[in-house]
Each structure stands twice: as C-alpha cells, then as structure tokens.
Design an enzyme around this catalytic site. Structure first.
Site, PDB file in Angstrom:
ATOM      1  N   LYS A 101       0.863  -1.189   0.000  1.00 41.55           N
ATOM      2  CA  LYS A 101       0.000   0.000   0.000  1.00 41.55           C
ATOM      3  C   LYS A 101       0.895   1.234   0.000  1.00 41.55           C
ATOM      4  O   LYS A 101       1.521   1.557   1.006  1.00 41.55           O
ATOM      5  CB  LYS A 101      -0.920   0.032   1.227  1.00 41.55           C
ATOM      6  CG  LYS A 101      -1.992   1.102   1.050  1.00 41.55           C
ATOM      7  CD  LYS A 101      -2.494   1.721   2.302  1.00 41.55           C
ATOM      8  CE  LYS A 101      -1.660   2.795   2.899  1.00 41.55           C
ATOM      9  NZ  LYS A 101      -1.523   4.054   2.112  1.00 41.55           N
ATOM     10  N   SER A 118       5.784   7.457   9.990  1.00 39.36           N
ATOM     11  CA  SER A 118       5.990   8.193  11.237  1.00 39.36           C
ATOM     12  C   SER A 118       6.002   7.242  12.442  1.00 39.36           C
ATOM     13  O   SER A 118       5.426   6.151  12.400  1.00 39.36           O
ATOM     14  CB  SER A 118       4.868   9.217  11.407  1.00 39.36           C
ATOM     15  OG  SER A 118       3.634   8.535  11.487  1.00 39.36           O
ATOM     16  N   GLU A 155      10.440   1.287  10.241  1.00 40.81           N
ATOM     17  CA  GLU A 155      11.453   2.315   9.963  1.00 40.81           C
ATOM     18  C   GLU A 155      10.756   3.657  10.109  1.00 40.81           C
ATOM     19  O   GLU A 155       9.844   3.962   9.345  1.00 40.81           O
ATOM     20  CB  GLU A 155      11.986   2.169   8.523  1.00 40.81           C
ATOM     21  CG  GLU A 155      12.695   0.872   8.254  1.00 40.81           C
ATOM     22  CD  GLU A 155      14.019   0.739   8.982  1.00 40.81           C
ATOM     23  OE1 GLU A 155      14.535   1.749   9.494  1.00 40.81           O
ATOM     24  OE2 GLU A 155      14.523  -0.389   9.059  1.00 40.81           O
ATOM     25  N   CYS A 183      13.751  11.300   6.336  1.00 36.73           N
ATOM     26  CA  CYS A 183      13.873  10.802   7.713  1.00 36.73           C
ATOM     27  C   CYS A 183      15.277  11.076   8.240  1.00 36.73           C
ATOM     28  O   CYS A 183      15.474  11.207   9.438  1.00 36.73           O
ATOM     29  CB  CYS A 183      13.546   9.321   7.771  1.00 36.73           C
ATOM     30  SG  CYS A 183      14.434   8.364   6.553  1.00 36.73           S
ATOM     31  N   GLU A 198      10.416  15.867  15.373  1.00 40.39           N
ATOM     32  CA  GLU A 198      10.612  15.872  13.923  1.00 40.39           C
ATOM     33  C   GLU A 198       9.628  16.844  13.268  1.00 40.39           C
ATOM     34  O   GLU A 198       8.431  16.788  13.530  1.00 40.39           O
ATOM     35  CB  GLU A 198      10.357  14.459  13.387  1.00 40.39           C
ATOM     36  CG  GLU A 198      10.703  14.310  11.920  1.00 40.39           C
ATOM     37  CD  GLU A 198      10.403  12.910  11.392  1.00 40.39           C
ATOM     38  OE1 GLU A 198       9.297  12.394  11.663  1.00 40.39           O
ATOM     39  OE2 GLU A 198      11.269  12.346  10.701  1.00 40.39           O
TER      40      GLU A 198
HETATM   41  P1  NAD Z   1       2.754   8.319   7.930  1.00 41.02           P
HETATM   42  O1  NAD Z   1       3.096   7.537   9.130  1.00 41.02           O
HETATM   43  O2  NAD Z   1       1.727   9.361   8.040  1.00 41.02           O
HETATM   44  O3  NAD Z   1       2.276   7.340   6.760  1.00 41.02           O
HETATM   45  C1  NAD Z   1       3.068   6.261   6.330  1.00 41.02           C
HETATM   46  C2  NAD Z   1       2.167   5.226   5.711  1.00 41.02           C
HETATM   47  O4  NAD Z   1       1.331   4.672   6.718  1.00 41.02           O
HETATM   48  C3  NAD Z   1       1.238   5.759   4.626  1.00 41.02           C
HETATM   49  O5  NAD Z   1       1.160   4.833   3.566  1.00 41.02           O
HETATM   50  C4  NAD Z   1      -0.092   5.860   5.351  1.00 41.02           C
HETATM   51  O6  NAD Z   1      -1.219   5.747   4.508  1.00 41.02           O
HETATM   52  C5  NAD Z   1      -0.005   4.655   6.278  1.00 41.02           C
HETATM   53  N1  NAD Z   1      -0.896   4.704   7.433  1.00 41.02           N
HETATM   54  C6  NAD Z   1      -1.416   5.793   8.047  1.00 41.02           C
HETATM   55  N2  NAD Z   1      -2.219   5.410   9.067  1.00 41.02           N
HETATM   56  C7  NAD Z   1      -2.194   4.063   9.098  1.00 41.02           C
HETATM   57  C8  NAD Z   1      -2.810   3.082   9.931  1.00 41.02           C
HETATM   58  N3  NAD Z   1      -3.624   3.420  10.932  1.00 41.02           N
HETATM   59  N4  NAD Z   1      -2.555   1.785   9.691  1.00 41.02           N
HETATM   60  C9  NAD Z   1      -1.723   1.413   8.700  1.00 41.02           C
HETATM   61  N5  NAD Z   1      -1.131   2.291   7.873  1.00 41.02           N
HETATM   62  C10 NAD Z   1      -1.349   3.606   8.066  1.00 41.02           C
HETATM   63  O7  NAD Z   1       4.139   8.904   7.391  1.00 41.02           O
HETATM   64  P2  NAD Z   1       4.387   9.824   6.113  1.00 41.02           P
HETATM   65  O8  NAD Z   1       3.884  11.188   6.420  1.00 41.02           O
HETATM   66  O9  NAD Z   1       3.922   9.145   4.873  1.00 41.02           O
HETATM   67  O10 NAD Z   1       5.983   9.825   6.060  1.00 41.02           O
HETATM   68  C11 NAD Z   1       6.763  10.650   6.852  1.00 41.02           C
HETATM   69  C12 NAD Z   1       7.350   9.894   8.018  1.00 41.02           C
HETATM   70  O11 NAD Z   1       8.047   8.744   7.543  1.00 41.02           O
HETATM   71  C13 NAD Z   1       8.377  10.702   8.767  1.00 41.02           C
HETATM   72  O12 NAD Z   1       8.205  10.508  10.152  1.00 41.02           O
HETATM   73  C14 NAD Z   1       9.696  10.112   8.320  1.00 41.02           C
HETATM   74  O13 NAD Z   1      10.755  10.286   9.205  1.00 41.02           O
HETATM   75  C15 NAD Z   1       9.337   8.690   8.136  1.00 41.02           C
HETATM   76  N6  NAD Z   1      10.276   8.003   7.234  1.00 41.02           N
HETATM   77  C16 NAD Z   1      11.134   7.093   7.768  1.00 41.02           C
HETATM   78  C17 NAD Z   1      12.065   6.457   6.960  1.00 41.02           C
HETATM   79  C18 NAD Z   1      13.015   5.428   7.525  1.00 41.02           C
HETATM   80  O14 NAD Z   1      13.466   4.579   6.782  1.00 41.02           O
HETATM   81  N7  NAD Z   1      13.354   5.483   8.805  1.00 41.02           N
HETATM   82  C19 NAD Z   1      12.113   6.753   5.598  1.00 41.02           C
HETATM   83  C20 NAD Z   1      11.222   7.694   5.089  1.00 41.02           C
HETATM   84  C21 NAD Z   1      10.298   8.307   5.924  1.00 41.02           C
END
Ligand code: NAD
Length: 509
Positions: free
Chosen positions: A188, A242, A263, A297, A398
């Site tokens: 997804k 996140s 991650e 990130c 963050e």
């Molecule tokens: P997010 O957590 O809002 O969303 C990530 C994914 O989770 C999306 O596909 C979203 O639709 C899904 N999601 C949201 N609610 C959910 C739920 N209840 N159940 C299952 N899935 C759900 O994050 P974002 O805004 O897309 O990305 C930014 C974040 O990602 C930042 O915190 C960043 O640091 C982190 N990030 C981490 C890495 C790493 O490898 N450590 C890499 C890139 C981004």
C-alpha cells in the site's frame, strides 16, 4: 509458475484513472471510491485518480498473493533474481520518464527524483546478485554421521506500507529483497505518491514477474493500511512512516505474533567542530537540511556548532539558504521544491510558532512562500533557528520540513551528549579534521548511521539502513541485513548413521 516474457510497458490507466493490481488484473476498488493525486508545486495539475481501497480490496490482494506464493517460493532464487535484473535494466531505460512523473507527484527536484529511481535500480541489481548468494551456514554436528545446516526460507506473504518521500526507492527496498527471497507481496503506497510505486510495480510486471506475486492496493492508512496489517493471510509487515503510525502498526502486529519491521522518524544531528573545514560543513548543512525540502527521515534537522565557529557558520549558512532557488522541481535551476501537501506546510508553521515561543531566534525564513511563482503550491522558505537549547521542542521533535535548529556546544563531549539527548536515533554526522575525534564520534553517537565530513543524508543501498529508539524496532533495510527480515531461518539435520542418535545424551562416538 512460468514467468512471461518481458514486453513494453502495458497500460494501467485510462485517461489517468489508475487501478489497483490484484492477481495480475488492474481493477478499481470494490466500493468504486477514488482519490485525486495532485502536483504539490501546482495544485491545478491533476496527476491522476486512484482507487480508495478498503478491507475488501485488501482481502482480494492478500488472497491473490497467497495463491501466487505457492509457486513463487518454488521458483529457484537465481530465476527470481533474473526478473529483478531485468527490472533494473528497464528502470534504467525509463529513469527520466519516471523521475519527471515523481517530481510532478511529490515535488522534489529532478536531480533528486532521478536519484530516487537510481536507488531502485541499484537495489534491483544488488538484490539480483543475492539470487546466487543468500548464503546459509553449515556447522559440525555433535553426533557422528550427521550433517547440520541452517537455510533461509521465505516468510510467506508480506504486507508493505510506504511513505511518500522516497516513493520508488523505499518500495524497492521492501519489494526486491522480499521477492528474491521467495515471498509474495501486497503493497500500500502513501496516498500522496501512488504513481511512482505503480510505475515500479508495472516495471516488475514488464520484466516478467508472474501475476499475483506483487499486488498493489491504493488508499488511505486507516481504510487500506490497517486491514493489511490485521489480515490473517499476511505473515509479516514492513512499515516505513511516522513513529506515531508505526507504534499502532507494531502493536497490532505484536498482538497477532507477526514479524514487523518499523522504519520511522529522526531528529538528526550534524556536529561541526572548531577544526572543521567550514565551507565544506556549510555546503553539507545546506544539502542535509534543505535537500528534499527537509522531508527526509535522515534530514539534518539539528546542527551542533562549536562556540568558536558558531557565529561565522551561522552567517554563512543563512546567506546560502537565502540564495536557494525555491520552485517547481521540473524547472531548470530550481534547488528546492514544495512541501508535499497542505498538512506538511501547517506542521512547519506550527513548529515556527513553537520555536519562537520557546525563545529560539529566527534567522531566516519561517513562512510560506506565496508570491506569483509560488501561488499554487505548498512552498515554504528555508528556515533557520539559532540560539536553540537542546530541551526545546524544535530540537526534540521531527518537523519534516525545511526547518533547521542551530545549537552551540563547548566541548566534543557536550556535543555528543546533545546529539544523543533525543528520543530518535537514525542518522548523525561530524565535521572535523581530527581523526581520533572522528573515531570517537563513530563509537559514541547513538544512531543507526554516522557520517564523517558529510551531512546526515546519503545512504547507499548495500549498507544497513535504520535506527535505534523511536526510529526503529531493531530491523534494518538495505544490504544483506534486509534478507534477515524477509527470510526465516530453518535448522536442518540429516542423520546418515542408520541408527538412532540422541543429541545431548549419546556420545557421538
Ligand atoms: P505516515 O506515518 O503518516 O504514513 C506512512 C504510511 O502509513 C502511509 O502509507 C499511510 O497511509 C499509512 N498509514 C497511516 N495510518 C495508518 C494506519 N492506521 N494503519 C496502517 N497504515 C497507516 O508517514 P508519512 O507522512 O507518509 O511519512 C513521513 C514519516 O516517515 C516521517 O516521520 C519520516 O521520518 C518517516 N520516514 C522514515 C524512513 C526510515 O526509513 N526510517 C524513511 C522515510 C520516511
């Protein structure tokens, strides 16, 4: 299952109405709902319409993956790897096209989206090599005429949930190792960047991946992501996003005894010592803090400055940040694109207010850009706060935007203490010419990644990627470490003595 021959990219769309891929068929969401994907640099530009999937679509995708897994797990790993190799070659041919589409859907500048596609290419070739390695271990048995070994087995069906900031690279880090190890997948993508993940999966299909081995369901977290984590047909979950959502995903997976790789976020520190090459450090800080509009990130979001060079460094960095050309990433000369959506802009605005209230000094930026060139997008000025103290929220939380906090220290030990004094632990960096200090930093900084004389961004695909504390739950993506999540170890004993031998009881003579 026989892999079909590679062919030219086939159509997944009618007039930019994109579809889910389930069991090799492109299809709308069962409920018929859709959502729109718009260009964050110009919201009047509609990139496409995608299915807003729900539990029914997830269920169909998981069933398709379970069916495909039966034969995919038996396909020899070197054959699976050949498909990845062809995928890498096709991605290289399509690099420019996919990079342009990625800039349109998520905003980062073309050089960076080319890099994002390149990361998927690198991962494809690296993981293709694993098809002929994926080494297990042999070890002597304590008993005579008995052979002992451990082998890697596929896990089964992997549910994958991805963020929007590396919309092709991150899915490739998940899909390619999972596939070479013999797993089937349901992914997804993030709702802001569905097209780049679709392009990646389309390329896998064009390279000959059998139907059902990878399935995509588009949609939102609670409606499409959560059911994927919960589905009994999903054996393991790989999540990047996140820490807030990761915690929920991890808790659900734990209750179901599913392996789960998380991650998550970071609050990454760059330390600049008084002996550093200052020009190099300023250049690194500019790239680390404002590359990808700060939406990495690993973004350099805290810069710790030795007090002797703090004033000069700050002046130079502010000067350089004010010269950055912010605009549509498709235009020549633009160095920083928009934020990905309205919500991210509001997060940046919120943290500007918080930092000011906490007593930090706004050196530059701090506001949304609204001039003619920026009127239709989510543009935010490169922002620098000085006088930040390590307990302030701007130094702890963050932001995920083009906002960087400058802190001062008096000694190396104090710098390390400040760098480690957060709840995250992804990336760190030190600028120094003192080799002993560099090695002490490598030893003492508590994070998954440490750079010396480079900013906190710039990971390469064949090294472990991930972090400690709120950043991750112990797994790593990238390199051979990725195989540890996508395989499960099996210990195998072969007794060729033709008699019963009892471990720990018989002597083995
Ligand atoms: P997010 O957590 O809002 O969303 C990530 C994914 O989770 C999306 O596909 C979203 O639709 C899904 N999601 C949201 N609610 C959910 C739920 N209840 N159940 C299952 N899935 C759900 O994050 P974002 O805004 O897309 O990305 C930014 C974040 O990602 C930042 O915190 C960043 O640091 C982190 N990030 C981490 C890495 C790493 O490898 N450590 C890499 C890139 C981004």
């Amino acid at each position: 299952m026989k892999a079909s021959k590679p062919k030219a990219s086939s159509s997944t769309t009618t007039k930019h109405n994109y579809l889910n891929l389930i069991g090799g068929h492109w299809q709308p969401a069962a409920g018929g709902a859709t959502f729109k994907n718009r260009n964050p640099a110009d919201t009047s530009d509609l990139v496409g319409t995608f299915p807003a999937s729900t539990v029914k679509d997830v269920d169909a995708a998981v069933r398709a993956a379970r069916e495909a897994f039966k034969t995919w797990r038996l396909t020899p790993a070197p054959k699976r790897a050949e498909i990845l190799y062809r995928t890498g070659t096709l991605l290289a041919e399509r690099k420019e096209e996919y990079a342009r589409l990625m800039t349109r859907e998520m905003g980062k500048v073309l050089d960076e989206t080319r890099g994002d596609v390149q990361e998927a290419i690198d991962t494809a070739f690296y993981m293709a090599g694993e098809g002929r390695r994926m080494f297990g271990q042999t070890t002597p048995s304590e008993l005579q005429s008995k052979f002992a070994m451990s082998v890697r087995m596929p896990v089964g069906v992997i549910g994958m949930i991805a963020p929007w900031n590396f919309p092709m690279a991150i899915p490739s880090w998940k899909l390619f190792p999972a596939l070479v190890c013999g797993n089937a997948c349901v992914i997804k993508p993030a709702e802001d960047t569905p097209l780049s993940t679709l392009n990646l999966v389309q390329t896998l299909m064009d390279a000959g991946l059998p139907p059902g081995v990878v399935n995509i369901v588009f949609g939102f977290g609670p409606e499409a992501g959560a059911p994927l984590v919960e589905h009994p047909g999903v054996d393991a979950v790989s999540f990047t996003g996140s820490s807030e959502v990761g915690r929920m995903v991890g808790q659900t997976a734990a209750g179901l005894f599913k392996p789960c790789s998380l991650e998550m976020g970071g609050k990454n520190a760059m330390i600049v010592m008084d002996d550093a090459d200052l020009n190099l450090a300023v250049e690194g800080a500019l790239w680390g803090a404002f590359g990808t509009t700060g939406q990495r990130c690993t973004a350099t979001s805290r810069i710790l400055l030795h007090k002797k060079i703090a004033g000069k460094f700050t002046r130079e960095l502010v000067k350089a940040a004010e010269k950055l050309r912010v605009g549509n990433g498709l235009n020549d000369g633009v160095q920083m694109g928009p934020q990905v959506n309205q919500q991210q802009v509001e997060t940046s605005e919120r943290y500007i207010k918080i930092a000011r209230e906490d007593g930090a000094t706004l050196e530059t930026g701090g506001k949304r850009l609204t001039g003619k060139a920026h009127a239709n997008g989510y543009f935010f000025a490169p922002t620098i706060f000085s006088g930040v103290k390590s307990k302030m929220r701007i130094a702890q939380e963050e932001v995920f935007g083009p906002v960087v906090a400058l802190l001062e220290f008096k000694s190396f030990e104090e710098a390390v203490e400040i760098a480690n004094g957060i709840s995250y632990g992804l990336s760190t960096s030190i600028y120094t010419r003192d080799v002993n200090r560099a090695y002490r930093a490598m030893r003492d900084l508590e994070a998954g990644i440490t750079y010396v004389n480079a900013p906190t961004i710039g990971a390469e695909v064949h090294l472990p990627f991930g972090g400690v504390r709120k950043t991750g739950n112990g797994h790593r993506e990238g390199g051979t470490t990725a195989l540890d999540f996508y395989t499960t170890w099996k210990a195998v004993y072969v007794d060729y003595s033709e008699r019963l031998q009892r471990a720990q009881i018989d002597t083995g003579e």
